[in-house]
Write a protein that holds these residues in place. Structure first.
Motif, short mmCIF file in Angstrom:
data_model
loop_
_atom_site.label_atom_id
_atom_site.label_comp_id
_atom_site.label_asym_id
_atom_site.label_seq_id
_atom_site.Cartn_x
_atom_site.Cartn_y
_atom_site.Cartn_z
N SER A 1 -6.00 22.92 0.26
CA SER A 1 -4.62 22.28 0.79
C SER A 1 -4.72 21.03 1.14
O SER A 1 -3.46 20.66 1.45
CB SER A 1 -4.59 23.34 2.28
OG SER A 1 -5.70 22.78 2.96
N SER A 2 -5.59 20.39 0.88
CA SER A 2 -5.60 18.71 0.92
C SER A 2 -6.81 18.13 0.16
O SER A 2 -7.77 18.55 -0.44
CB SER A 2 -6.00 18.33 2.55
OG SER A 2 -7.23 18.66 3.00
N TYR A 3 -6.55 16.98 -0.09
CA TYR A 3 -7.43 15.95 -0.98
C TYR A 3 -7.99 16.54 -2.33
O TYR A 3 -8.75 16.40 -2.84
CB TYR A 3 -8.82 16.07 -0.13
CG TYR A 3 -8.81 15.63 1.30
CD1 TYR A 3 -7.64 14.91 1.73
CD2 TYR A 3 -9.58 15.73 2.05
CE1 TYR A 3 -7.69 14.29 3.15
CE2 TYR A 3 -9.58 15.60 3.60
CZ TYR A 3 -8.60 14.69 3.96
OH TYR A 3 -8.39 14.57 5.29
N ALA A 4 -6.73 17.08 -2.83
CA ALA A 4 -6.94 17.85 -4.35
C ALA A 4 -5.60 17.30 -5.03
O ALA A 4 -4.43 16.95 -4.67
CB ALA A 4 -6.86 19.31 -4.07
N PHE A 5 -5.72 17.09 -6.14
CA PHE A 5 -4.62 16.75 -6.98
C PHE A 5 -4.06 18.21 -7.59
O PHE A 5 -4.48 19.29 -7.31
CB PHE A 5 -5.13 16.31 -8.65
CG PHE A 5 -5.71 14.83 -8.29
CD1 PHE A 5 -4.89 13.87 -8.48
CD2 PHE A 5 -7.27 14.95 -8.18
CE1 PHE A 5 -5.55 12.42 -8.10
CE2 PHE A 5 -7.66 13.54 -7.97
CZ PHE A 5 -6.98 12.43 -7.88
N ALA A 6 -2.52 18.03 -8.01
CA ALA A 6 -1.59 19.10 -8.27
C ALA A 6 -2.18 20.16 -9.40
O ALA A 6 -2.46 19.49 -10.36
CB ALA A 6 -0.31 18.61 -8.14
N LEU A 7 -2.20 21.09 -9.37
CA LEU A 7 -2.05 22.14 -10.37
C LEU A 7 -0.64 21.92 -10.97
O LEU A 7 -0.40 21.99 -12.31
CB LEU A 7 -2.64 23.63 -10.10
CG LEU A 7 -3.74 23.59 -9.51
CD1 LEU A 7 -3.98 25.35 -8.99
CD2 LEU A 7 -5.08 23.38 -10.45
N SER B 1 1.55 13.45 0.55
CA SER B 1 0.82 14.53 -0.12
C SER B 1 -0.39 14.20 -0.79
O SER B 1 -1.26 15.01 -1.04
CB SER B 1 1.61 15.49 -0.89
OG SER B 1 1.66 15.01 -2.05
N ALA B 2 -0.56 12.92 -1.19
CA ALA B 2 -1.58 12.53 -1.91
C ALA B 2 -2.82 12.09 -1.50
O ALA B 2 -2.87 11.25 -0.37
CB ALA B 2 -0.99 11.17 -3.15
N SER C 1 0.90 -1.12 -0.06
CA SER C 1 0.01 0.04 -0.14
C SER C 1 0.86 1.31 0.07
O SER C 1 1.97 1.36 0.45
CB SER C 1 -0.96 -0.05 1.19
OG SER C 1 -0.14 0.23 2.20
N ASN C 2 0.20 2.43 -0.45
CA ASN C 2 0.94 3.62 -0.38
C ASN C 2 1.34 4.11 0.92
O ASN C 2 2.32 4.51 1.24
CB ASN C 2 0.24 4.77 -1.02
CG ASN C 2 0.02 4.64 -2.61
OD1 ASN C 2 -0.72 5.23 -3.65
ND2 ASN C 2 0.70 3.70 -3.18
N ALA C 3 0.40 3.97 1.71
CA ALA C 3 0.72 4.34 3.11
C ALA C 3 1.80 3.56 3.78
O ALA C 3 2.87 4.15 4.35
CB ALA C 3 -0.40 4.18 4.11
N SER D 1 -0.44 11.26 -10.75
CA SER D 1 0.17 10.85 -9.69
C SER D 1 1.43 11.91 -9.04
O SER D 1 2.07 12.47 -9.59
CB SER D 1 0.89 9.43 -10.18
OG SER D 1 2.03 8.99 -8.97
N ASP D 2 1.54 11.73 -7.77
CA ASP D 2 2.50 12.68 -6.92
C ASP D 2 3.60 11.57 -6.71
O ASP D 2 4.81 12.03 -6.97
CB ASP D 2 1.91 12.84 -5.62
CG ASP D 2 0.99 14.04 -5.59
OD1 ASP D 2 1.26 14.96 -5.79
OD2 ASP D 2 -0.36 13.64 -5.17
#
Length: 328
Positions: A234-240, A95-96, A72-74, A161-162
């Protein structure tokens, strides 16, 4: 969601043998199941692979590391060795999304994330990625979050993906199991594709190939590192726009560096010119600014995403400055 067959497997050979042209491998399902609900993906069969043996994290003889695709990512981001030797990767992964999603999502699945372009998700709109030769709705539509590098007239979507941005910066190789029983390794830079005339194909995987491992380059960027992620909230969003930066300093000069961006192309965007410029240079803001100019000079934004050019420059400088300060 259309009906489908669920196939459980206990080993790699069962999974490979069960695969057909209308199958999908299922691990965490945090992206695939959403796409199925929206009728974007419509597989006839899901083959469950998360319980296969590819969930370890191990150190190799040369000091490099290998992480399992089903981990898992975590668990990966919080593993003591990853935090110590690959802090840039850990930082990007944490951050993802949300903690709940990171607990479910797997490393292999993260590599295969599909774009969050709204035209891709909205089945009433044209999208060459979802339905080849239907057109690209974003090209002359709402494109404020779309690509500024490497796109084509067929698709201007970005990769979400981050984790993959950090992998591009530190250097990674993806190992896959082939249907015929063999295996092969693909450099991370070659794993994802630019859209060209086949935007429906996100990666260079062949049909039925199963991701088993991600091999990380020997840790050399763990003293100076930063992941800067700019998003609408600031959270739960994909990167611009995002930037992964890591470097080594010897005799007060940068001796090794890895730089990559997210949110700007169909794949993680490696900043090769900026890396080459900074090698042998002092880690000072003026040099970082010149590197940022080089990195963004070939950007070709649309009317809706022109802001990404100055934002990208500032994000690169910010990431490099933060990376420099971390090591002091």
């Amino acid at each position: 969601m259309r009906p489908f067959t669920y196939t459980g497997t206990t080993n790699r050979n069962e999974a490979l043998k069960a695969f057909t042209t209308t199958s999908h491998y299922l691990s965490g399902g945090t992206n695939l199941v959403d796409l199925m609900k929206e009728h974007v993906e419509q597989p006839d069969q899901l083959i469950y692979v998360k319980n296969l043996q590819y969930n370890g994290i191990s150190k190799n003889k040369d000091g490099s590391y290998t992480i399992g695709a089903m981990r898992s990512n975590a668990d990966t981001a919080n593993h003591k060795d990853i935090r110590l030797y690959y802090p840039l990767l850990s930082m990007a992964m944490l951050s993802a999304a949300t903690a709940q999603i990171r607990n479910m999502a797997t490393n292999g699945g993260n590599l295969l994330q599909r774009t969050r372009c709204p035209y891709f998700f909205e089945t009433s709109m044209p999208c060459n990625k979802r339905e080849p030769e239907s057109g690209c709705g974003a090209l002359n539509g709402v494109n404020d979050q779309h690509a500024i590098f490497g796109y084509s007239d067929n698709c201007i979507a970005t990769h979400p993906s981050d984790m993959c941005v950090a992998l591009a910066a530190i250097g990674a190789t993806v190992e896959v199991q082939k249907v015929d029983g063999g295996s092969r390794k693909i450099d991370l830079e070659d794993f994802h594709r630019l859209p060209g005339d086949k935007p429906e194909k996100d990666s260079n995987l062949e049909p039925g190939e199963l991701i088993t491992h991600i091999h990380l380059a020997k840790p050399e960027l763990s003293n100076h590192y930063a992941y800067v992620k700019i998003r609408e909230r600031s959270s739960y969003a994909f990167a611009l726009v995002s930037v992964a930066a890591g470097f080594q300093i010897e005799d007060e000069k940068i001796s090794k560096i890895g730089l990559a961006m997210g949110g700007v192309a169909h794949k993680p965007w490696k900043l090769i010119e900026a890396e080459e410029f900074l090698l042998g240079k002092k880690p000072i803001e003026s040099n970082f600014g010149k590197a940022a100019e080089l990195a963004m000079k070939d950007a070709k934004p649309f009317e809706g995403n022109r802001y990404k050019v100055p934002m990208g420059k500032n994000a690169i400088v910010r990431a490099l400055m933060q990376a420099n300060n971390i090591g002091e």
